[in-house]
Design an enzyme around this catalytic site. Structure first.
Site, PDB file in Angstrom:
ATOM      1  N   MET A  81       6.671  -4.294 -49.964  1.00 21.64           N
ATOM      2  CA  MET A  81       7.707  -4.715 -49.015  1.00 21.64           C
ATOM      3  C   MET A  81       7.505  -6.155 -48.548  1.00 21.64           C
ATOM      4  O   MET A  81       6.427  -6.730 -48.701  1.00 21.64           O
ATOM      5  CB  MET A  81       7.709  -3.788 -47.796  1.00 21.64           C
ATOM      6  CG  MET A  81       8.053  -2.340 -48.111  1.00 21.64           C
ATOM      7  SD  MET A  81       7.990  -1.267 -46.664  1.00 21.64           S
ATOM      8  CE  MET A  81       9.422  -1.839 -45.741  1.00 21.64           C
ATOM      9  N   HIS A  82       8.571  -6.707 -47.963  1.00 21.30           N
ATOM     10  CA  HIS A  82       8.557  -7.939 -47.160  1.00 21.30           C
ATOM     11  C   HIS A  82       8.389  -9.244 -47.927  1.00 21.30           C
ATOM     12  O   HIS A  82       8.694 -10.309 -47.401  1.00 21.30           O
ATOM     13  CB  HIS A  82       7.451  -7.891 -46.092  1.00 21.30           C
ATOM     14  CG  HIS A  82       7.383  -6.642 -45.284  1.00 21.30           C
ATOM     15  ND1 HIS A  82       8.484  -6.074 -44.691  1.00 21.30           N
ATOM     16  CD2 HIS A  82       6.327  -5.846 -44.970  1.00 21.30           C
ATOM     17  CE1 HIS A  82       8.105  -4.973 -44.030  1.00 21.30           C
ATOM     18  NE2 HIS A  82       6.810  -4.809 -44.195  1.00 21.30           N
ATOM     19  N   ASP A 239       8.210   0.485 -51.236  1.00 17.38           N
ATOM     20  CA  ASP A 239       7.132   1.365 -51.697  1.00 17.38           C
ATOM     21  C   ASP A 239       6.879   2.527 -50.745  1.00 17.38           C
ATOM     22  O   ASP A 239       6.666   3.663 -51.181  1.00 17.38           O
ATOM     23  CB  ASP A 239       5.849   0.574 -51.971  1.00 17.38           C
ATOM     24  CG  ASP A 239       5.364  -0.255 -50.791  1.00 17.38           C
ATOM     25  OD1 ASP A 239       6.011  -0.255 -49.718  1.00 17.38           O
ATOM     26  OD2 ASP A 239       4.337  -0.941 -50.955  1.00 17.38           O
TER      27      ASP A 239
END
Length: 499
Positions: A81-82, A239
């Site tokens: 992520m991110h 995820d």
């Protein structure tokens, strides 16, 4: 028999699995890629390596069973992520991707908080933390203006790989929720946040649901991977959201403990207005119209990797953990805090670092290993404590990832969490969740729940041992004091870390 492929783009490597209609995993392949850590707090990767290694993993998987080339009906993705991937107008990458565990953006987080105040949480349901995408965008704007001027689109890691494999640009809601740019309640990019920080609205990619079909493999990718053209590609998810699907966290009352590089406590949620404290997050689930709450330990499996590299780099993890089996709970008076790269829940602190408290001359390697396992689990328990304070009942937890591969660690989780801990049969984590999204997208099952009934099975249940649970409850109170007692010391040491 038909097949789907689930691809999980992790922090250290990519994993691809092939799953049949009955939920049997028929093969898997993994490929590594490198981290770029040029400065303290920096963590980047080259997106081209993601693409190369993803195609290589697909190719290896299919090369083992080339007769299945025509039988792969769908492919979907899970990903870290991110992370910020920046593209120019020609869809070329402008700089290395800045990852979720990069901590350079503290000043930008402070700026975001000061600028938006409570409005930030009202829109995004989250606080400004270094891991999120918006602070990274603002860092680039401030420190790399020549790059900023060329930005035509941002993507997250798995969305960039999917773009390169299909030619289509999208982002799903579960990953978009971790950018700090999404209005969670409205399920739309926040024009207000973009305007406040002078971010062109057009750089936000089109939003889709995780189950949505977004294209097919490009012909040259299909040929290289060994998959017949026409296989459907589905958006996939973050995820943690895919890990939740792969563990059956699809209804209220279901909670997940996932231990990878980071560690996550995740609980299914239906109320986007639930009051959350202590840096818990609220994100969209990869299941349509659902959400989840989540707490994060930044250095979970990473802490175990660290201690292995430090004490016994040539030894297997199994061998390393065997020594901890004979050490009594409490590691003979030794406590470890897993703040190796800072912490997120409950302490959003990029400066804090880890501690080993209580060392004496009688401690041996096995005590240190046991203390590291307990410290990781104590940190995860801080998220569980916050959930319980918010009124959530957590009596049963599904454990996946590295923490589910050791009976000792599974029992430790049950004792510290004071809940039953469920181990899954043939647990494949986020990659399985991605495969399930593809299976439902292909029409094999009417819902993720129906797919989970076929794909997911329990292997064992660990109940708390009350004597150990009581001891751990006392140690947990001591553990919680370490952060406040050492915070100022670590802040003072920060100036020396680059030496």
């Amino acid at each position: 028999m038909k097949y789907v492929m689930g691809i999980d783009l992790g922090t250290s490597g990519v994993k691809a699995i092939l799953v049949d209609e009955d939920g049997k995993v028929c093969g898997e392949a993994t490929k590594p890629y490198r981290l770029i850590q040029d400065k303290p707090g920096y963590c980047e990767q080259n997106p081209e390596e993601w693409v190369e290694q993803t195609v290589a993993a697909m190719k290896e998987l299919m090369a083992r069973q080339p007769v299945l080339s025509k039988k792969v009906g769908g492919i979907s993705f899970s990903g870290q992520m991110h992370g910020l991937v920046l593209l120019n107008e020609s869809r070329e990458v402008l700089r290395p991707a800045i990852l979720w565990n990069d901590t350079r953006t503290t000043a930008q987080c402070i700026h975001i908080t000061n600028k938006l105040g409570e409005r930030l949480h009202q829109i995004t349901k989250n606080q400004a933390l270094e891991g999120f995408t918006l602070p990274k965008l603002l860092w680039v704007k401030e420190h790399e203006p020549e790059i900023d001027q060329q930005i035509n689109m941002f993507l997250l890691p798995k969305d960039y790989v999917r773009f390169r494999l299909t030619g289509s640009v999208h982002i799903d809601y579960s990953d978009a929720a971790g950018t700090l740019l999404l209005n969670i309640g409205d399920r739309a990019w926040s024009e207000e946040i973009c305007q406040v920080f002078d971010i062109p609205f057009h750089i936000c990619p089109p939003l889709v649901s995780s189950e949505d079909e977004v294209g097919t493999l490009l012909p040259h990718i299909a040929r290289e991977a060994g998959i017949e053209e026409g296989a459907k590609v589905f958006a996939g998810g973050a995820d943690n959201a895919c890990g939740a699907i792969g563990a059956g966290i699809l209804s209220s009352g279901r909670t997940l403990c996932s231990i990878g590089t980071s560690g996550v406590i995740l609980s299914y949620e239906e109320d986007h207005e639930r009051a959350l404290q202590g840096n818990l997050h609220l994100f969209h689930h990869a299941k349509k119209d659902a959400l989840y709450t989540m707490g994060v330990t930044l250095s979970a499996g990473y802490s175990l990797n660290w201690v292995k590299h430090l004490l016994s780099p040539e030894e297997s993890f199994q061998s390393l953990l065997e020594g901890a089996v004979d050490v009594a709970p409490g590691a003979n008076g030794l406590l470890f805090t897993p703040y190796l790269v800072g912490e997120r829940t409950p302490h959003a602190d990029s400066i804090i670092r880890g501690s080993l408290i209580g060392l004496d001359s009688r401690h041996e390697r096995a005590h240190v290993v046991r203390a590291v396992l307990e410290g990781i689990t104590f940190s995860l328990n801080e998220s569980i404590a916050l959930f319980r304070q918010a009124g959530k009942h957590i009596d049963s937890i599904v454990s996946i990832g590295g923490g589910a591969r050791s009976r000792t660690w599974l029992q430790m989780q049950a004792d510290i969490f004071q809940a039953e801990v469920i181990q899954l049969d043939n647990e494949q984590g986020p990659a399985l969740g991605a495969a399930m999204l593809a299976a439902v997208g292909c029409g094999w099952y009417p819902s993720l729940e129906a797919c989970a009934d076929q794909f997911i099975h329990q292997a064992g249940v660990y109940e708390p041992e009350q004597k150990h649970a009581n001891l751990y409850a006392d140690l947990f109170h001591l553990y919680q004091q370490i952060y406040t007692q050492t915070r100022d010391i670590h802040a003072g040491l920060a100036q020396y870390r680059s030496i």
